[in-house]
Design a protein around this motif. Structure first.
Motif, mmCIF file in Angstrom:
data_model
loop_
_atom_site.group_PDB
_atom_site.id
_atom_site.type_symbol
_atom_site.label_atom_id
_atom_site.label_comp_id
_atom_site.label_asym_id
_atom_site.label_seq_id
_atom_site.Cartn_x
_atom_site.Cartn_y
_atom_site.Cartn_z
ATOM 1 N N LEU A 277 0.847 -1.191 0.000
ATOM 2 C CA LEU A 277 0.000 0.000 0.000
ATOM 3 C C LEU A 277 0.882 1.241 0.000
ATOM 4 C CD1 LEU A 277 -2.945 -0.733 2.480
ATOM 5 C CD2 LEU A 277 -3.086 -0.419 0.002
ATOM 6 N N TRP A 278 0.414 2.268 -0.692
ATOM 7 C CA TRP A 278 1.141 3.535 -0.739
ATOM 8 C C TRP A 278 1.078 4.216 0.628
ATOM 9 C CZ3 TRP A 278 4.685 6.346 -2.748
ATOM 10 C CH2 TRP A 278 4.680 7.741 -2.615
ATOM 11 N N GLU A 279 2.251 4.498 1.185
ATOM 12 C CA GLU A 279 2.348 5.163 2.487
ATOM 13 C C GLU A 279 3.292 6.350 2.420
ATOM 14 O OE1 GLU A 279 3.473 1.952 5.092
ATOM 15 O OE2 GLU A 279 1.371 1.388 5.447
ATOM 16 N N LYS A 280 3.331 6.998 1.265
ATOM 17 C CA LYS A 280 4.116 8.228 1.066
ATOM 18 C C LYS A 280 5.608 8.012 1.287
ATOM 19 C CE LYS A 280 1.243 10.561 3.718
ATOM 20 N NZ LYS A 280 0.587 11.653 4.458
ATOM 21 N N ARG A 281 6.098 6.851 0.865
ATOM 22 C CA ARG A 281 7.545 6.611 0.907
ATOM 23 C C ARG A 281 7.894 5.489 -0.077
ATOM 24 N NH1 ARG A 281 6.133 3.676 5.791
ATOM 25 N NH2 ARG A 281 6.784 1.492 5.581
ATOM 26 N N PHE A 282 9.146 5.503 -0.524
ATOM 27 C CA PHE A 282 9.652 4.454 -1.393
ATOM 28 C C PHE A 282 10.647 3.610 -0.610
ATOM 29 C CE2 PHE A 282 8.834 7.778 -4.780
ATOM 30 C CZ PHE A 282 7.684 7.155 -5.253
ATOM 31 N N ASP A 283 10.394 2.315 -0.557
ATOM 32 C CA ASP A 283 11.284 1.386 0.130
ATOM 33 C C ASP A 283 12.062 0.572 -0.909
ATOM 34 O OD1 ASP A 283 10.210 2.135 2.658
ATOM 35 O OD2 ASP A 283 8.509 0.801 2.297
ATOM 36 N N GLU A 284 13.196 0.047 -0.476
ATOM 37 C CA GLU A 284 13.964 -0.859 -1.323
ATOM 38 C C GLU A 284 13.561 -2.293 -1.003
ATOM 39 O OE1 GLU A 284 15.978 -0.105 -3.778
ATOM 40 O OE2 GLU A 284 15.671 2.052 -3.447
ATOM 41 N N TRP A 285 12.934 -2.967 -1.954
ATOM 42 C CA TRP A 285 12.525 -4.352 -1.747
ATOM 43 C C TRP A 285 12.399 -5.040 -3.097
ATOM 44 C CZ3 TRP A 285 7.305 -5.545 -3.339
ATOM 45 C CH2 TRP A 285 6.519 -4.419 -3.631
ATOM 46 N N SER A 286 12.465 -6.329 -3.080
ATOM 47 C CA SER A 286 12.411 -7.118 -4.311
ATOM 48 C C SER A 286 11.087 -7.865 -4.397
ATOM 49 C CB SER A 286 13.567 -8.123 -4.359
ATOM 50 O OG SER A 286 14.803 -7.443 -4.363
ATOM 51 N N SER A 287 10.485 -7.813 -5.582
ATOM 52 C CA SER A 287 9.226 -8.512 -5.816
ATOM 53 C C SER A 287 9.502 -9.864 -6.453
ATOM 54 C CB SER A 287 8.332 -7.685 -6.730
ATOM 55 O OG SER A 287 7.181 -8.407 -7.125
#
Length: 311
Positions: A277-287
């Motif tokens: 969910l969009w929480e006003k931040r970009f995280d580094e993660w792999s899908s």
């Protein structure tokens, strides 16, 4: 093998029939594909059902959209074709194979529930396209965030206030990085104008719906995605790219029974690690890898070969 693709004329329907048809053709040599667009009005639909061409009669018919149900079943009766329906049909056992979302809660021997929807892209396709797409968006600084914008539908409202909120949050979070923004037909003129103003500037790219749509190129070069929660297709295609994908939730309409289906879909993506969910931040993660179209093509071909053996 001869395949007829039948859709109701919408871009989303056409993308799904073409995506599944092309995936089957890639697995089955010497496949010929014919596309038939079906009118949503009753009389043209019934006329097509009564006058289906005898030439190049199909082995397989792939249909999507309620208007395509009657012509597809008419092709089954007239030509003895193997029929496939994408999404939830009015009567599942009328078709030889059904490919629909897990969020539709449909089961059966002839049913393959998938996460999201089938489409025309896979991660490898987008990787191969990236080099050419880089030239189109050379002026947009990295990392690039693709913002895929839908609009109001039967389940959700997308108001001008919501548009201003989304635009402001994305711009603030993106900082000096580039944005690739695309609207859809459901966005509407007023909302499109809001985004056009918000994302003006040399470091951003904005597609307002006019001219050639660079949608596939945006999928190829984006490093992450923010997608409005009204579109199963856009969310599925973003996840196919294998990059971090964020769902911007829209407001549920006051009286609505279909919103629950979308929420089930969102939770399937989140629970399986494909989106957040969009929480006003970009995280580094792999899908993890996401290619439901390939799984659907394998299922349809297996059912088709079993059907042929039964005579």
């Amino acid at each position: 093998m001869r395949i007829w693709l039948m859709d109701s004329g919408g871009a989303g329907f056409r993308a799904q029939t073409a995506g599944l048809g092309n995936a089957i053709a890639a697995r089955h040599p010497q496949t010929a594909i014919t596309t038939i667009t079906v009118s949503s009005r009753l009389w043209p639909r019934l006329f097509l059902s009564a006058s289906l061409p005898d030439k190049d009669r199909p082995d397989v018919v792939i249909a999507c959209g309620r208007a395509a149900v009657v012509p597809a079943l008419a092709a089954k009766r007239r030509h003895g074709a193997f029929t496939v329906y994408i999404q939830r049909p009015p009567k599942a056992n009328a078709f030889d194979a059904v490919v629909c979302g897990l969020h539709d809660n449909l089961t059966g021997d002839n049913v393959l529930p998938i996460i999201g929807s089938v489409g025309g892209f896979c991660a490898n396709t987008l990787v191969h396209r990236r080099h050419a797409a880089e030239k189109i968006f050379a002026a947009v600084p990295e990392p690039r965030t693709a913002v895929l914008i839908g609009g109001s539908n039967r389940a959700f409202n997308f108001t001008p206030e919501d548009c201003r909120q989304l635009a402001a949050e994305i711009k603030e979070t993106a900082g000096d990085s580039g944005l690739l923004v695309s609207v859809s037909r459901r966005t509407g003129k007023q909302n499109t104008a809001i985004f056009d103003t918000a994302f003006a500037g040399s470091k951003h790219f904005f597609f307002n719906g006019n001219g050639d749509n660079p949608y596939t190129d945006m999928l190829a070069v984006a490093d992450r995605f923010v997608v409005t929660g009204d579109s199963v297709n856009m969310l599925s295609e973003a996840c196919t790219a294998g990059k971090p994908t964020y769902i911007f939730p829209l407001r549920k309409k006051f009286i609505c029974v279909t919103a629950a289906k979308f929420h089930r879909f969102h939770h399937l993506l989140i629970d399986n690690g494909y989106a957040r969910l969009w929480e006003k931040r970009f995280d580094e993660w792999s899908s993890p890898a996401f290619n439901e179209t390939a799984r659907a093509a394998d299922f349809v071909l297996r059912r088709y070969h079993e059907w042929c053996q039964r005579g």
